[in-house]
Design a protein around this motif. Structure first.
Motif, PDB file in Angstrom:
ATOM      1  N   PHE A  63      10.702  -8.149   0.468  1.00 44.77           N
ATOM      2  CA  PHE A  63      11.364  -6.994   1.132  1.00 44.77           C
ATOM      3  C   PHE A  63      10.736  -5.994   0.889  1.00 44.77           C
ATOM      4  CE2 PHE A  63      14.163  -3.595   1.700  1.00 44.77           C
ATOM      5  CZ  PHE A  63      15.024  -3.982   2.899  1.00 44.77           C
ATOM      6  N   ARG A  64      10.345  -5.063   2.087  1.00 43.14           N
ATOM      7  CA  ARG A  64       9.875  -3.705   2.079  1.00 43.14           C
ATOM      8  C   ARG A  64      10.631  -2.847   3.033  1.00 43.14           C
ATOM      9  NH1 ARG A  64       4.220  -6.233   2.767  1.00 43.14           N
ATOM     10  NH2 ARG A  64       3.690  -6.794   0.872  1.00 43.14           N
TER      11      ARG A  64
ATOM     12  N   ALA B 155       7.496   3.144  -7.060  1.00 46.30           N
ATOM     13  CA  ALA B 155       6.365   4.220  -6.959  1.00 46.30           C
ATOM     14  C   ALA B 155       6.970   5.353  -7.007  1.00 46.30           C
ATOM     15  CB  ALA B 155       5.388   3.811  -5.747  1.00 46.30           C
ATOM     16  N   GLY B 156       5.896   6.324  -7.369  1.00 44.35           N
ATOM     17  CA  GLY B 156       6.192   7.852  -7.438  1.00 44.35           C
ATOM     18  C   GLY B 156       5.051   8.622  -7.973  1.00 44.35           C
TER      19      GLY B 156
ATOM     20  N   GLN C 141       0.656  -1.084  -0.076  1.00 45.58           N
ATOM     21  CA  GLN C 141      -0.130   0.039  -0.115  1.00 45.58           C
ATOM     22  C   GLN C 141       0.793   1.213   0.009  1.00 45.58           C
ATOM     23  OE1 GLN C 141      -3.538  -0.150  -0.389  1.00 45.58           O
ATOM     24  NE2 GLN C 141      -2.869  -2.151  -0.641  1.00 45.58           N
ATOM     25  N   HIS C 142       0.565   2.271  -0.903  1.00 46.31           N
ATOM     26  CA  HIS C 142       1.227   3.529  -0.958  1.00 46.31           C
ATOM     27  C   HIS C 142       0.465   4.638  -1.401  1.00 46.31           C
ATOM     28  CE1 HIS C 142       1.731   3.103  -5.202  1.00 46.31           C
ATOM     29  NE2 HIS C 142       1.940   1.838  -4.890  1.00 46.31           N
TER      30      HIS C 142
ATOM     31  N   CYS D 200      11.765   2.597  -4.540  1.00 43.87           N
ATOM     32  CA  CYS D 200      11.362   1.216  -4.541  1.00 43.87           C
ATOM     33  C   CYS D 200      10.540   0.683  -3.371  1.00 43.87           C
ATOM     34  CB  CYS D 200      12.809   0.206  -4.592  1.00 43.87           C
ATOM     35  SG  CYS D 200      12.426  -1.490  -4.864  1.00 43.87           S
ATOM     36  N   VAL D 201       9.445   0.484  -3.432  1.00 38.19           N
ATOM     37  CA  VAL D 201       8.503  -0.142  -2.150  1.00 38.19           C
ATOM     38  C   VAL D 201       8.591  -1.272  -1.960  1.00 38.19           C
ATOM     39  CG1 VAL D 201       7.226   2.260  -2.356  1.00 38.19           C
ATOM     40  CG2 VAL D 201       6.451   0.070  -3.740  1.00 38.19           C
ATOM     41  N   GLN D 202       8.797  -2.189  -2.873  1.00 39.09           N
ATOM     42  CA  GLN D 202       8.836  -3.660  -2.777  1.00 39.09           C
ATOM     43  C   GLN D 202       9.779  -4.546  -3.505  1.00 39.09           C
ATOM     44  OE1 GLN D 202       4.985  -5.737  -1.556  1.00 39.09           O
ATOM     45  NE2 GLN D 202       5.270  -6.603  -3.605  1.00 39.09           N
TER      46      GLN D 202
END
Length: 147
Positions: A138-139, A52-53, A10-11, A123-125
């Motif tokens: 990995f998060r 994400a961004g 989630q982001h 990099c979220v995951q």
């Protein structure tokens, strides 16, 4: 075609990019509790990187897919992971080339590269499947004061 279902993170970013790739590599785990995995053996790892961004770069990309493949696949494919001594250790269990360690190392490489980009994607995951029945996600932990 690679088709994989993997956990979602989630982001609040507007854009999310996912890059899938296979990496064929060998490794060994330098610890007596690793059993048979103390011996050199190989896997065809399935890797998914989630970035994400909110801002696209001058080319209209969040991140160029080809640059991710070059950064990860070209470095690890057909290698012995233990030989990457800048990422893995023979003495520190936090840096053994376990699936967990591979996921962390990929995140570190990717995020370090993303930190140089003007649009500042994150990099979220990182998802790494070592076998058909075993995988690691990995998060990165959010730092204090970070959104």
């Amino acid at each position: 075609m690679i088709q994989q279902i993997y956990p979602q993170v989630q982001h609040d970013y507007q854009f999310e990019l996912n890059k899938d790739m296979h990496i064929s590599a060998a490794h060994y785990i330098p610890h007596e509790d690793a059993g048979k995995c103390q011996k050199v053996h190989g896997h065809t790892y399935f890797v998914n990187v989630t970035i994400a961004g909110d801002e696209l770069d001058d080319s209209g990309f969040l991140v160029n897919f080809a640059s991710l493949k070059k950064l990860i696949h070209n470095r690890f494919d057909h290698s012995i992971l233990n030989d990457h001594s800048d990422l893995f250790s023979e003495v520190d269990p936090n840096y053994f080339p376990t699936t967990e360690g591979v996921a962390r190392a990929i995140w570190e490489l990717v995020q370090s590269d993303l930190d140089t980009k003007d649009n500042k994607p994150k990099c979220v995951q990182v998802f790494v499947r070592e076998t058909p029945t075993s995988y690691v996600v990995f998060r990165p932990k959010k730092k204090e004061g970070q959104e």
